[in-house]
Motif scaffolding. Sequence first.
Motif, short mmCIF file in Angstrom:
data_model
loop_
_atom_site.label_atom_id
_atom_site.label_comp_id
_atom_site.label_asym_id
_atom_site.label_seq_id
_atom_site.Cartn_x
_atom_site.Cartn_y
_atom_site.Cartn_z
N THR A 102 0.81 -1.23 0.00
CA THR A 102 0.00 0.00 0.00
C THR A 102 0.84 1.27 0.00
O THR A 102 0.31 2.36 -0.21
N ILE A 103 2.14 1.16 0.24
CA ILE A 103 2.99 2.34 0.29
C ILE A 103 3.13 2.96 -1.10
O ILE A 103 3.08 2.26 -2.11
N ASP A 104 3.30 4.26 -1.15
CA ASP A 104 3.57 4.94 -2.42
C ASP A 104 4.92 4.45 -2.94
O ASP A 104 5.94 4.52 -2.25
N SER A 105 4.95 3.97 -4.16
CA SER A 105 6.15 3.34 -4.72
C SER A 105 7.32 4.30 -4.82
O SER A 105 8.47 3.94 -4.55
N LYS A 106 7.04 5.53 -5.19
CA LYS A 106 8.13 6.51 -5.32
C LYS A 106 8.74 6.81 -3.96
O LYS A 106 9.96 6.97 -3.83
N GLN A 107 7.90 6.89 -2.94
CA GLN A 107 8.40 7.12 -1.57
C GLN A 107 9.26 5.94 -1.12
O GLN A 107 10.33 6.13 -0.52
N LEU A 108 8.80 4.72 -1.38
CA LEU A 108 9.56 3.53 -1.00
C LEU A 108 10.90 3.49 -1.74
O LEU A 108 11.94 3.20 -1.14
N LYS A 109 10.87 3.77 -3.03
CA LYS A 109 12.09 3.73 -3.84
C LYS A 109 13.13 4.69 -3.28
O LYS A 109 14.31 4.33 -3.11
N GLN A 110 12.72 5.92 -2.97
CA GLN A 110 13.66 6.90 -2.46
C GLN A 110 14.20 6.50 -1.09
O GLN A 110 15.40 6.67 -0.80
N HIS A 111 13.33 5.95 -0.25
CA HIS A 111 13.77 5.49 1.07
C HIS A 111 14.82 4.39 0.95
O HIS A 111 15.87 4.44 1.63
N LEU A 112 14.58 3.40 0.11
CA LEU A 112 15.51 2.28 -0.04
C LEU A 112 16.87 2.75 -0.55
O LEU A 112 17.92 2.29 -0.08
N ILE A 113 16.85 3.67 -1.48
CA ILE A 113 18.11 4.21 -2.02
C ILE A 113 18.84 5.01 -0.95
O ILE A 113 20.06 4.86 -0.76
N ASP A 114 18.12 5.83 -0.22
CA ASP A 114 18.74 6.69 0.80
C ASP A 114 19.34 5.88 1.94
O ASP A 114 20.47 6.15 2.38
N VAL A 115 18.60 4.88 2.44
CA VAL A 115 19.11 4.13 3.60
C VAL A 115 20.26 3.22 3.18
O VAL A 115 21.23 3.06 3.92
N MET A 116 20.17 2.63 1.99
CA MET A 116 21.22 1.73 1.53
C MET A 116 22.52 2.51 1.25
O MET A 116 23.60 2.12 1.70
N SER A 117 22.41 3.60 0.53
CA SER A 117 23.60 4.39 0.20
C SER A 117 24.17 5.06 1.44
O SER A 117 25.39 5.15 1.59
N GLY A 118 23.29 5.51 2.36
CA GLY A 118 23.76 6.15 3.58
C GLY A 118 24.54 5.20 4.46
O GLY A 118 25.61 5.54 4.99
#
Length: 347
Positions: free
Chosen positions: A152-168
Motif C-alpha cells: 500500500t505504500i507509495d512506490s516513489k516514496q519507498l524507492k527513495q527510502h531504499l536508495i537513501d538508507v542503503m547508500s547512507g
Amino acid sequence: MEVISTTGRKRETYQVEIKHSPLWECALGIAAITNRRLLDSLDKPTIYWKEVRANLSKDLQAQLDYVETNNTWKALLQLLHQKDFSSLDAFIEYINNLTDRELIYQSIPFIAETYQSIREQAADKNVDAIEQLREATMDNPFFPSYISFICTIDSKQLKQHLIDVMSGWYDSVIRPDLEKLTFILQTDVQAKESMKKKMKPEEFVEWATGGVKYMPEPSVYKVLLIPQYIYRPWNITADLEGTKVYYYPVSNESISPSDKYMPSHFLVLKHKALGDEVRMRMVKLLFEKSRTLQEMTEKLALGKSTIHHHLKILRSAQLVGIEEGKYVLKTRAIASLAKELERYFQQ
C-alpha cells in the motif's frame, strides 16, 4: 512451511551455491541495528551499535527509524536477490529503473509456489490478495504487517527510502572498512568452496551454518549460502522461488586466517552458551523433553524476559531450536562438542 508435492516423490538432494558481496553486508547491517530485540545477542557489543547510530547523520538516523517501524530491510534483501550487482551504483540504478509495480512485487516475500498468482494480485493492490498473503504468514512475527505496508505504500516514496538508507549505510559503515570486509568474505567463501567438494550437500550446509540441518524439499532445488560478518552469530533464513537462503556467519578462521590457534566460531559460541548455571539447567530441562516458554518459566521460577534472553543465546549457538511452538534441544550438537574440541586441539 509444509510443501505439498504433486510429483509423488521427494528430490534426492539440492545444489549448493555460495555468493558474497558487501551489499548483502550492508542490508544485513541495516537489519541488525533496527532489530533492538536481538542486539544484545550479537557478537558486536551493544555499545558498538549505540556508537554507530550516534555517529550517523540525522537524515540516516531518520531512515533507520523508518526501517525499524516498517521492516524495509526485507525489501532490500528481496531486491538484492534479483540479480548479481557489481556495485552499489548498479543496485541503485536497478531500483531507479523498476516500474512501480515491479518494485512492489519484488519486495513481497516469496511464500510458496501456490501463492505466486496471489502475490501478483497483491502487487496490483488487490485487497483480497493482500489479506490472503497476510493470513498465510500469520506464523511469522512481522510478515503480515510488512505485507500490508509494502502493498500500500507509495512506490516513489519507498524507492527513495531504499536508495537513501542503503547508500547512507554503505557510505558511513561499509565503505570505510570495505577492503577488510571484502577480504573476510572472500576468505570464507574460498574455505567453504574447498570443503564443499568433500561433503554431500546436506552435510555441507549443516557444517557451513554451524549446525542448521536442512533436508531436501520437493520444491527446493538450490540452497544459497551468503556469508555475513555483521549479524554473527545468527543464521538468517529466507525463501525464494526454488531456493532456500542462509545468510550464515563467517568463521573465526576467515577473520584471522593466519592464526592456527583461532578456534571455530561456533565452538566458542557453544561453550560460552553452556558456561552459565541458568543455561545449563535449561539444557537439562530440554534434554528431558521439549518445553514451551511458559513451562520453562515455571520450572526455573524466573521471569519470561530472563528465560527468553538465555534461550536466545542457546539458539544462536545452535544448541536449541523451536519446533511446533516448543523449545527443543539439538542433542546431536551437544554430543558432538567433545569431538569438535578434539578436532581443534589436533588441527
